[in-house]
Structure formats: structure tokens, C-alpha cells
Motif scaffolding. Structure first.
Motif, short mmCIF file in Angstrom:
data_model
loop_
_atom_site.label_atom_id
_atom_site.label_comp_id
_atom_site.label_asym_id
_atom_site.label_seq_id
_atom_site.Cartn_x
_atom_site.Cartn_y
_atom_site.Cartn_z
N VAL A 92 -3.81 3.90 7.43
CA VAL A 92 -3.49 3.69 6.02
C VAL A 92 -4.70 3.08 5.31
O VAL A 92 -5.10 3.52 4.24
N ARG B 231 -1.62 2.70 12.97
CA ARG B 231 -1.10 3.25 11.71
C ARG B 231 -1.64 2.45 10.51
O ARG B 231 -2.00 3.01 9.49
N VAL C 284 0.05 5.42 -0.01
CA VAL C 284 -0.97 6.48 -0.06
C VAL C 284 -0.30 7.83 0.06
O VAL C 284 0.54 8.04 0.93
N CYS D 262 4.61 6.12 8.13
CA CYS D 262 3.58 7.17 8.08
C CYS D 262 4.29 8.49 8.30
O CYS D 262 4.93 8.69 9.33
N ILE E 94 5.83 -0.26 8.25
CA ILE E 94 4.84 0.80 8.00
C ILE E 94 5.56 2.13 8.16
O ILE E 94 6.26 2.35 9.15
N MET F 15 -10.09 6.91 -0.60
CA MET F 15 -9.74 7.08 -2.01
C MET F 15 -10.62 6.20 -2.89
O MET F 15 -11.06 6.62 -3.96
N ALA G 62 1.75 7.53 3.42
CA ALA G 62 1.78 6.29 4.21
C ALA G 62 2.10 5.12 3.29
O ALA G 62 1.59 5.06 2.17
N GLU G 63 2.95 4.27 3.78
CA GLU G 63 3.33 3.10 2.98
C GLU G 63 3.35 1.86 3.87
O GLU G 63 3.74 1.95 5.03
N VAL G 64 2.94 0.77 3.28
CA VAL G 64 3.00 -0.51 4.00
C VAL G 64 3.78 -1.49 3.14
O VAL G 64 3.48 -1.66 1.96
N VAL H 177 7.32 1.74 11.71
CA VAL H 177 7.10 0.48 12.44
C VAL H 177 7.78 -0.63 11.65
O VAL H 177 7.59 -0.73 10.43
N GLU I 121 -2.16 -1.08 -5.08
CA GLU I 121 -2.08 0.23 -4.44
C GLU I 121 -3.36 0.58 -3.69
O GLU I 121 -3.33 1.16 -2.64
N VAL J 229 0.85 -1.19 0.00
CA VAL J 229 0.00 0.00 0.00
C VAL J 229 0.88 1.23 0.00
O VAL J 229 1.87 1.29 0.72
#
Lengths: 190, 117
Positions: free
Chosen positions: B103, B99, A110, A136, A134, B110, A119-121, A145, A179, A108
Motif C-alpha cells: 500500500v 500488504r 489506493v 487489499c 488492511i 502516486m 488497497a485500504e488501511v 488483515v 489519502e 490510506v
């Protein structure tokens, strides 16, 4: 010569072992600028010790205990700043670079222009251990994280809704490079 | 005269020592003094019953009490460390879950916006 060879193998094995953990040391200097900092480093033995003390009678603690049973480490860095621009993009980029190594994939990503939050996972698949990362980042807050070991995203997500945050029904992305997962029909307020 | 006086007279009347009394006294006087027992001989006295039981009990107690004390302090330290680790673990899971939730919420928002369009 034999000793040298053994030493090299040991060093290489150690390096490979540590390769699982994302290096967050460079973020330590941000603590001086931040108004609030949270730094959690729970590696193997400490994680096991903490899990041992989780109560089986408390439903939340029992779920956390089950969730962390297969984990080898949890690392959390959270920085809250008074002003914008206290941390640089390079701080985040260096973590992203580490997450470009084989096995890691971003599930992910965003970017919100409205509240300037990125934010990314990332998840690590393949190999003996899994992993989750993670990131953010918004202008006044940075959270990273890193979880080493196999973790159930659904369970963690449910716990995220359970431990003080309301639960929302979400679909887990099925492919590694998704995504935006399908929106869920269920809706709950925060 | 009462019986008491008779008894006293009988008891206090002079009696001659036996014929070999002097020889026996001289023999005892001429005897060498008794040998001082060595340290291990004194120790063996402690190992004879019934002292042995008391010695064994005190040895066991003198070992057990410090060992138990050390063990208790170790347990206390472990408990404090464990409680701290537990708090950190709960916090870490809370932050990670929170978190992830944020997300996912953004992804949902979206998705909803895209559906409206």
C-alpha cells in the motif's frame, strides 16, 4: 429480575468486547473457490502462546515479539483465485461497513487502474484498544488483515521490509484522513 | 575310648523332664487359638519402622510418576501448540507487513507521479 439484569449486562459487555473484532466469517465461503487460502486466527491466549515461543536470539522474532506484546488478536484471510470475479464487491463492502463504526478511520485508500488493485488501511483510535485493518483487493486476490490492539505502524512497516520484503522509507500519515502521504526522497528497489 | 565318644554319650544320655513339664504342655494345648488380626491392625504393621520408610517412598513414587507423566505430556502438547502459534504469528505479521508495504509503495508511486506532473 436481578439475575436478568446481570445477564443483560454480561451479554452487552460481551457484545462490546467482540465489537473490537472485525467479523470475517462471511469470507470463509470463498475458500472453496480459491486456489490458495491462508487463514490465521490468533486471539488473546494463542497470540500470547505464540509470542512466548518467539526466540529472543533471532532479531526478526525478537522484533515481532516486541510488536505483538500489546496486541489482543491478529486475523488474516488471504484468497488467491484462478479467475477474475470469483469474489464479489459485496464481500469487501461488508468489511468496509464494519470499519465505518466509531473509532475507525481510513488513513490510506489506493485505487490503481493500472493493475486493478484497491488497497485500504484503517486504524482504530480512541477507546482502550487500538486496531488496524488492511484490505487489499485485486481481481484475483483478496487479503484482509485485522489486528486488535495498539500497534506501531512504523515497526510493522519496517518488519514488512525486514521479513523477506525490502525496506522502504516512508512517512506515516499525520492526520487521520490523509489519502496520500508526502513522497519520500529515498528510493529502494524491491 | 576317645573324647568324642565320651562327648556323644554325655549328649545322648537320657534325661528326665522337669516335674511340671506335663502341666505346662497341657496348659499350652488348652489355650485358645490366637485371635486373627483385623485389617487395620495389619495396616499398622506397615506403619512401623523400618517398613514405614518403604511404604512412604512407594506411595510418593506412585503419585509422582503419573503426575510427572501427565505434566510431561501437557508440556509436549503446549510446545507443539506454541510452535504452531509462533509460525502462524510470523506468517500473519509477514502478510500484514507485506500488504502495508505494498500500500505504501503504491502511495509513493502516486506521489512521485504527481510530483512529475
Amino acid at each position: 429480575m436481578k439475575i436478568l439484569r446481570i445477564l443483560t449486562i454480561c451479554i452487552l459487555t460481551g457484545a462490546l468486547g467482540h465489537g473490537q473484532v472485525i467479523d470475517l466469517k462471511h469470507l470463509d465461503r470463498l475458500a472453496a473457490k480459491a486456489t490458495e487460502t491462508a487463514d490465521v486466527t490468533l486471539d488473546g491466549s494463542l497470540l500470547k502462546l505464540g509470542a512466548k515461543f518467539l526466540s529472543a536470539d533471532d532479531p526478526d522474532q525478537a522484533r515481532v515479539r516486541k510488536l505483538v506484546a500489546g496486541l489482543k488478536g491478529i486475523y488474516v484471510r488471504t484468497f488467491t483465485f484462478e479467475n477474475e470475479g470469483e469474489y464479489s464487491e459485496a464481500d469487501v463492502t461488508s468489511i468496509r461497513k464494519q470499519l465505518q463504526s466509531p473509532g475507525w478511520s481510513r488513513i490510506v485508500g489506493v485505487r490503481s487502474k493500472k493493475d486493478s488493485e484497491n488497497a485500504e488501511v484503517y486504524i482504530k483510535t480512541g477507546g482502550p484498544d487500538g486496531g488496524l485493518a488492511i484490505i487489499c483487493a485485486n481481481p484475483k486476490e483478496l487479503t484482509v488483515v485485522s489486528i486488535v490492539g495498539k500497534i506501531d505502524l512504523d515497526e510493522l512497516s519496517e518488519l514488512g521490509g525486514n521479513l523477506g520484503v525490502p525496506k522502504i522509507d516512508l512517512e506515516k500519515p499525520k492526520t487521520s484522513n490523509v489519502e496520500k502521504p508526502k513522497p519520500s526522497s529515498k528510493k529502494e528497489d524491491d | 575310648m576317645s573324647y568324642l565318644e565320651d562327648d556323644l554319650k554325655m549328649a545322648l544320655q537320657r534325661t528326665e523332664p522337669s516335674a511340671d513339664f506335663v502341666n505346662r504342655v497341657l496348659a499350652r494345648v488348652n489355650q485358645p487359638p490366637p485371635r486373627e488380626p483385623s485389617w487395620w491392625e495389619r495396616l499398622t504393621v506397615l506403619l512401623r519402622p523400618p517398613r514405614l520408610q518403604w511404604v512412604a517412598a512407594s506411595v510418593i513414587l506412585s503419585i509422582m510418576i503419573p503426575v510427572a507423566g501427565v505434566q510431561y505430556r501437557k508440556q509436549q502438547r503446549m510446545r507443539v501448540e506454541g510452535e504452531r502459534a509462533k509460525e502462524q504469528l510470523m506468517f500473519a505479521v509477514r502478510v500484514a507487513g507485506n500488504r502495508l508495504h505494498r500500500v505504501q509503495q503504491k502511495v509513493l508511486e502516486m506521489g512521485r507521479m504527481e510530483t512529475r506532473l
